[in-house]
Each structure stands twice: as C-alpha cells, then as structure tokens.
Design a protein around this motif. Structure first.
Motif, PDB file in Angstrom:
ATOM      1  N   GLU A 203       3.677   1.400  -1.782  1.00 10.65           N
ATOM      2  CA  GLU A 203       3.711   1.949  -3.286  1.00 10.65           C
ATOM      3  C   GLU A 203       2.843   2.799  -4.332  1.00 10.65           C
ATOM      4  O   GLU A 203       1.886   3.459  -4.275  1.00 10.65           O
ATOM      5  N   PRO A 204       3.699   3.702  -4.358  1.00 12.49           N
ATOM      6  CA  PRO A 204       3.264   5.409  -5.472  1.00 12.49           C
ATOM      7  C   PRO A 204       2.066   4.154  -6.497  1.00 12.49           C
ATOM      8  O   PRO A 204       3.176   3.437  -7.929  1.00 12.49           O
ATOM      9  N   GLU A 205       1.109   4.921  -7.085  1.00 11.72           N
ATOM     10  CA  GLU A 205       0.678   4.493  -8.651  1.00 11.72           C
ATOM     11  C   GLU A 205       2.042   5.144  -9.483  1.00 11.72           C
ATOM     12  O   GLU A 205       2.433   4.193 -10.692  1.00 11.72           O
ATOM     13  N   LYS A 206       2.377   5.975  -9.489  1.00 11.73           N
ATOM     14  CA  LYS A 206       3.644   5.883 -10.560  1.00 11.73           C
ATOM     15  C   LYS A 206       4.576   6.264 -10.305  1.00 11.73           C
ATOM     16  O   LYS A 206       5.081   7.518  -8.899  1.00 11.73           O
ATOM     17  N   ARG A 207       6.247   5.494 -10.193  1.00 15.16           N
ATOM     18  CA  ARG A 207       6.781   5.871  -9.737  1.00 15.16           C
ATOM     19  C   ARG A 207       8.180   6.662  -9.957  1.00 15.16           C
ATOM     20  O   ARG A 207       8.405   6.158 -11.738  1.00 15.16           O
ATOM     21  N   GLN A 208       8.551   7.656 -10.025  1.00 15.75           N
ATOM     22  CA  GLN A 208       9.238   8.555 -10.529  1.00 15.75           C
ATOM     23  C   GLN A 208      10.429   8.055 -10.345  1.00 15.75           C
ATOM     24  O   GLN A 208      11.197   7.252  -9.254  1.00 15.75           O
TER      25      GLN A 208
ATOM     26  N   LEU B 128      -1.630  11.085   3.387  1.00 12.13           N
ATOM     27  CA  LEU B 128      -1.826  10.151   3.740  1.00 12.13           C
ATOM     28  C   LEU B 128      -2.453   9.082   4.400  1.00 12.13           C
ATOM     29  O   LEU B 128      -3.752   9.571   5.289  1.00 12.13           O
TER      30      LEU B 128
ATOM     31  N   TRP C  11       0.623  -1.519   0.060  1.00 13.88           N
ATOM     32  CA  TRP C  11       0.043  -0.099   0.154  1.00 13.88           C
ATOM     33  C   TRP C  11       1.170   1.025  -0.081  1.00 13.88           C
ATOM     34  O   TRP C  11       0.051   2.432  -0.301  1.00 13.88           O
TER      35      TRP C  11
ATOM     36  N   GLY D 110       3.114  16.200   4.041  1.00 16.95           N
ATOM     37  CA  GLY D 110       2.483  15.990   2.896  1.00 16.95           C
ATOM     38  C   GLY D 110       0.585  16.804   2.863  1.00 16.95           C
ATOM     39  O   GLY D 110       1.246  17.374   1.890  1.00 16.95           O
TER      40      GLY D 110
ATOM     41  N   ILE E 217       0.287  15.374  -0.871  1.00 17.37           N
ATOM     42  CA  ILE E 217       0.047  14.322  -0.431  1.00 17.37           C
ATOM     43  C   ILE E 217      -0.702  13.520   0.589  1.00 17.37           C
ATOM     44  O   ILE E 217      -0.183  13.924   1.110  1.00 17.37           O
TER      45      ILE E 217
END
Length: 410
Positions: free
Chosen positions: A101-106, A229, A99, A220, A227
């Motif tokens: 993990e970001p949807e799109k890892r930079q 959480l 959970w 965040g 962001i």
C-alpha cells in the motif's frame, strides 16, 4: 437455526409463494430428483455443498450461489464439521500484502473486467492514453473481444507482459516476455485450500524473459521521481509476516509449504460476519431470462483440460473450434453435419466442427474456451459484455446462440 438469521419469515414466505411443481419445472428436473436431494440434506449425516465454478457466470449467478448457501444453512449444514458450502477462496488471503500500500493513495478509476472494452472506449477527462497488461490475455478472456480490440486500437501506447504471443500481445506496441511459474522463485496461495506453498525455480527461462517483479523494479527506477521497490527477498519475507502463518522464508524454502492458522470450521456457533452476527438469506428469486427465438441455445464456454485458459501450446491449437451438443438437441433437426457449420450470436459467428455428446443438456452448446482469435477461435467474440447480479462478474453463460449451416452462395 432460524434464530441465527435475519428476517427468516420473509425468506420462508418467499419460498412458499412458489408452488413446488413450478420450481421443479423451472429447474427442468423431476420431482423424484428433488425428493432425492431433500433426503440427502434432511438426513442425519453432515452434507458438504461444493459449488462448482460456473454457477456464478449467469445473469443471476450470485443468486444461484446464495440459494445453495441458504439450503446448506437451513438444513443445519453450516457451522458444523463435515458440512459447509464451498466455493473459491482468495488465493492471497493468508499472505500479508499491506507493504504494497502506498503512503498516500492517489485517486484512480477502475473498470470492471466484464465491460472493459466499453469502459475504455467511453473513458473521458482524461481518455485512456496507455494500457499495461500484466499476464492476462484480456482480449481473449473478457466478453466482447472485438470491442476490446477496438478499444486497444484507440489507445496511444500498449504494453503487454506475457509469455505467449497471444491475442492481447498482438495488440501491443511493446511486449515484455515474462517468466512462468517454474522459471522463478515465488510464494503462492490457493483458491481451494489454506496452504501457502514455496515455488522453487527448477528451469531457466528462455531468451530475455524476466519475472514480473524484476520488470516493475526496473521500470520504477526509471520513473521521475523514481519508485524503488524493495529487494525481491525482502518482498517475499514481508508477504510471510501474516497473522495466519508462522514461518520464515528460510523455513518455507526447506518445508515447501505451511498451513494457515484458520478456524477448522467456518462460522462455528453460527456467528457470521455481519454487525449483528446473523445470516442473511437471499431476498428475491428472479426468473431465468428466456432465450430469443432466433438464438435458442445457451453457450457454455467451459475450461479445457489440456491448458490453463488460453495458454495453449502451438501443437495443440486448432484452426476450427470444436463444439458439442446433445444427441437430442433441437438444432440438429435443421443441421447437416457433413457441411460447414457456424456458431452465431448477435455479435458475430465462428466456423465450428459439431460433435454430439450424450448427457449434455439439450438446449446447450459446449465450447472449450481459450482458443485463439488469430487461429479461428475466440468464443468471447460472441459473448456480450453484461455484468452479473454480483456487479463485477461477467455473465458469460447468459449468452444465447444458434447453429446453422453456412449458406451457399451462387
């Protein structure tokens, strides 16, 4: 056993290429001791091999551990009850962290801890402009502490989240006080067993101390874009949704711990985690590097009993570090222990108090790590930043040093 291994002939040929006496001499043990060890592993009872924390801290630390594993394997002590080779587990391995993990890892850079100071200084396109340190005294605990300090000094803004005003916190522009374990609710795993434990808050944190999750959540919210959480209870519940544990947060609060559903015997049937299911022997045996003549002693910076690394309470801190050597240490011939002594390496020196301790290896210096630089300690100021053969680990025990009396000046 050998049919469950890959290229066993090469491994056996490697072993047979060394005369037994050469190996005995290299290990500085007696043939009698080797035979005693052989009789243990060749006996009819299972043997569990417990690999102590520290054997991996040498230049060929990975090789050290792999040869111990190979001894357990070739003697029939892998994949059986009562056998096995034991080192650290990953403390989070029984928790669900997907959970996070970001949807799109930079794209991101990563610097190994063992060379962190050098890597920060060398970073370019872009240079490091901000450092966030979360509950690790990296200036004190990573090799070449003075280079790490220089690296921090060249970064525009440093934030340290910690409960101690330690060597790293003293390099920060902003320190955020963190709660300790018994000051917050949490879930923890272990490096040594398969239980997941519930941690209840039993005391109030002092002052403005906040837990890590609160700090990151509040930060965040303030980012652009923000962001957000999940609530802390939601995060704890998500962590328990693991394939290896069957419990809820409410059950864990009542029961206090749960055992993960892992195989009782590792590699039962000699099935290993390679595509062909076969065991891999080490391919080479490297000679241990010899100490340079001017630094004949090996520095062993072991943990201390009364503190967790550098988390030393004020009433237990000393201005001058203590070190121990064997009564038959060759350095004693040139030392006057009634006068000031320094522990020196190519990186610098520390004033120390020397004691003798029977049973130590004659060419070793024992230093209990974790004492603070601003209190006159900090063994990692003397340790060069070199990786082990594993790659990411630091070769802390590869450091060679000497002990000398402080030279008097007229």
């Amino acid at each position: 056993i050998l049919q469950h291994t890959k290229n066993p002939d090469k491994f056996i040929a490697l072993l047979l290429s060394y005369p037994l006496q050469r190996l005995v001499d290299a290990c500085d043990v007696s043939l009698k001791e080797v035979k005693q060890l052989f009789e243990i592993y060749a006996g009819d009872k299972p043997v569990a091999s417990v690999v102590g924390s520290g054997l991996q801290r040498y230049s060929y630390g990975g090789e050290n551990v792999r040869f111990i594993n190979a001894l357990a394997m070739i003697s029939g002590n892998i994949g059986i009850s009562g056998g096995g080779s034991y080192f650290h587990l990953h403390s989070y391995r029984n928790l669900n962290l997907n959970w996070l993990e970001p949807e799109k890892r930079q794209p991101r850079r990563s610097f190994p801890l063992c060379t962190i100071g050098k890597d920060i200084l060398a970073a370019a396109d872009p240079a490091v402009k901000m450092i966030w340190v979360n509950c690790i005294n990296i200036v004190n605990q990573a090799p070449d502490s003075q280079r790490i300090i220089r690296a921090f000094e060249g970064v525009e803004f440093k934030v340290v989240v910690d409960a101690f005003w330690n060597d790293t916190a003293q390099q920060a522009d902003l320190v955020l006080p963190a709660k300790l374990m018994l000051e917050q609710e949490d879930i923890i795993g272990s490096f040594l067993h398969e239980y997941v434990h519930y941690v209840a808050q039993i005391i109030e944190a002092p002052g403005q101390a906040r837990d890590d999750y609160w700090i990151l959540s509040e930060l965040g919210k303030r980012l652009e874009p923000p962001i957000r959480l999940p609530a802390k209870n939601t995060a704890l519940r998500s962590a328990l949704k693991s394939a290896y544990i069957d419990t809820s947060l409410e059950q864990l609060r009542r029961q206090k711990c749960v055992c993960a559903e892992r195989p009782g015997i590792a590699y039962e049937g000699l099935q290993f985690n390679h595509h062909d299911k076969k065991y891999r022997f080490p391919a080479m045996l490297h000679a241990e590097p010899m100490p340079p003549p001017e630094y004949p002693l090996r520095l062993l910076t072991l943990v201390r009993r009364g503190a967790q690394h550098s988390q030393i309470l004020p009433n237990r801190r000393k201005k001058s570090p203590d070190v121990w050597i064997a009564p038959d240490c060759p350095a004693l011939a040139d030392l006057d222990l009634s006068k000031a002594v320094v522990l020196i390496s190519p990186l610098g020196c520390l004033k120390v108090t020397v004691y003798t301790l029977p049973g130590l290896y004659p060419e070793a210096v024992l230093y209990r790590r974790g004492d603070w630089i601003n209190q006159g300690g900090g063994a990692n100021q003397l340790i060069e930043a070199n990786p082990t053969d594993i790659g990411s680990g630091a070769a802390f025990y590869h450091q060679f040093v000497n002990l000398e009396n402080v030279k008097e000046t007229s």
